[in-house]
Design an enzyme around this catalytic site. Sequence first.
Site, PDB file in Angstrom:
ATOM      1  CB  SER A  21      -0.957  -0.057   1.202  1.00  0.00           C
ATOM      2  OG  SER A  21      -1.993   0.882   1.041  1.00  0.00           O
ATOM      3  CG  ASP A  74      -7.296  -3.064  -2.250  1.00  0.00           C
ATOM      4  OD1 ASP A  74      -7.843  -2.181  -1.554  1.00  0.00           O
ATOM      5  OD2 ASP A  74      -6.069  -3.283  -2.253  1.00  0.00           O
ATOM      6  CG  HIS A 101      -5.608  -2.714   1.111  1.00  0.00           C
ATOM      7  ND1 HIS A 101      -4.986  -2.405  -0.082  1.00  0.00           N
ATOM      8  CD2 HIS A 101      -5.024  -1.893   2.030  1.00  0.00           C
ATOM      9  CE1 HIS A 101      -4.088  -1.447   0.109  1.00  0.00           C
ATOM     10  NE2 HIS A 101      -4.077  -1.125   1.385  1.00  0.00           N
TER      11      HIS A 101
END
Lengths: 278, 278
Positions: free
Chosen positions: B149, B225, B257
């Site tokens: 991320s 996600d 995610h």
Amino acid sequence: MIELKQISKSKCYEGDQFVFSHHSEVCNCDMTFGIYIPVHEKNEKLRLIWFLSGLTCTHENAMVKSGIQRWASEEKIAVIFPDTSPRGEALPDDDSFDLGQGAGFYVDSTENPWQKNFQMWSYIVDELPNLVLTKFPLDQEKQSIMGHSMGGLGALNIAIRNPEIYKTVSAFAPISNPTKGIWGQKQFEAYLGKETENWKKYDPSILLNEQGYKGKILIDQGTKDDFLKNLMPEALEKIFNNRNNGDQLRYQKDYDHSYFFVSSFLKDHVLWHKDNVK
Amino acid sequence: MIELKQISKSKCYEGDQFVFSHHSEVCNCDMTFGIYIPVHEKNEKLRLIWFLSGLTCTHENAMVKSGIQRWASEEKIAVIFPDTSPRGEALPDDDSFDLGQGAGFYVDSTENPWQKNFQMWSYIVDELPNLVLTKFPLDQEKQSIMGHSMGGLGALNIAIRNPEIYKTVSAFAPISNPTKGIWGQKQFEAYLGKETENWKKYDPSILLNEQGYKGKILIDQGTKDDFLKNLMPEALEKIFNNRNNGDQLRYQKDYDHSYFFVSSFLKDHVLWHKDNVK
């Protein structure tokens, strides 16, 4: 009929890692658990491993830290991660980390203020199995149980007293002789009262010595565990030596009490359960 | 000479998982990082993978949740887990989870109140390598970098701008085009000021398009996600298609995610780094 409320679902090693909550009638509160369901064929019934966690843990710790899903996926085994106690602002608790919420010790409390909610034995052995065995594609003839620290204690007690259900049991650094230890006496007095006779059914060293266990037992214990004096593995070791039933208590050199230790040997445990649950 | 203070050491898959803290001169505060050192021969120099974490994480999240130590142990690779920002009660912070402490975005801030401490680019690229490469048995010619991320963003930027140091880069669900996104514009304005020209050196889509990268790039992105709109993988995908350099952006069906996603593909990444860092 108890309803399951899905809290989350995450794909993990091709299978599904779920978290559910539900009302618990035995604990008089809502409870949360995680369950990992690997990819499987339609109509296939999966083996199931129960993973009981230690002091301060919720359903989440083993689920996010142990890495067990990889081996569960490869071996096609479902894994269930119950919480370690009832929880809620309205529920009794204690300021210390080793009593009350997060520290249920997997017993059915008979004392106030705990007895209304702290019925973790009945929750793990009766209520939760009834719920999950009907809702998920699980083979109730192929269940085994493992745990870490306080969860190792719970796993050993539950297996020894229910050998028809839990065909094998393994533990990482379990509390082994709680009626004699710092982790045990305090909690048993609070949950079960002063009469020490009532504590014995929650002490795996006493249970194993008195009634045996027809399944196999595997324990790993780190030699650099900071809590060795509270865990007292030597109590079980002595009984293993007398029992001559293929039980293993392996001292793992230089490992501590953390999930770094658990995860290092978890593949071994998963494969061992699979090999020994026929 | 900066001193390392050992916070913890846990044996893990036969190697050692350390946590250290140290004073950071560039961040003007104490910083904490984890490093995993697998079993190795005397005088052996180990490959090193940098793992940069995402929003809200500390050094600890990937270290306890990803399970990377297993593959690092098997492949004899060291892994370093830096924190995601400077920290401390006396340091600036913001009430939102995506700015300030836990959200350094791996940039060198030029704006008040951040610039005195929020120098994560210099910390990760200069100060921390100088510290660890002298203290641990690491081969500085065999370094690669990965992240999740916000950490995927950091890993991509750092590798693209330092191809001589980081021979490969991989990412899980990276922020791919921050100058155009919700995760980027807000933070770049706070840390770098309103002049958007100054943001471009921290946008991997712009960097890769303008200056290329001689190493290989691997990205995994879950299709479920919840943050796809903030991450904008399509920006990098377009450049990958034009670059024709063997880069891979793999959409992983139904993954989200979380670290359940990261851990599912982490072995792949570790082996890929090893294969591609000659």
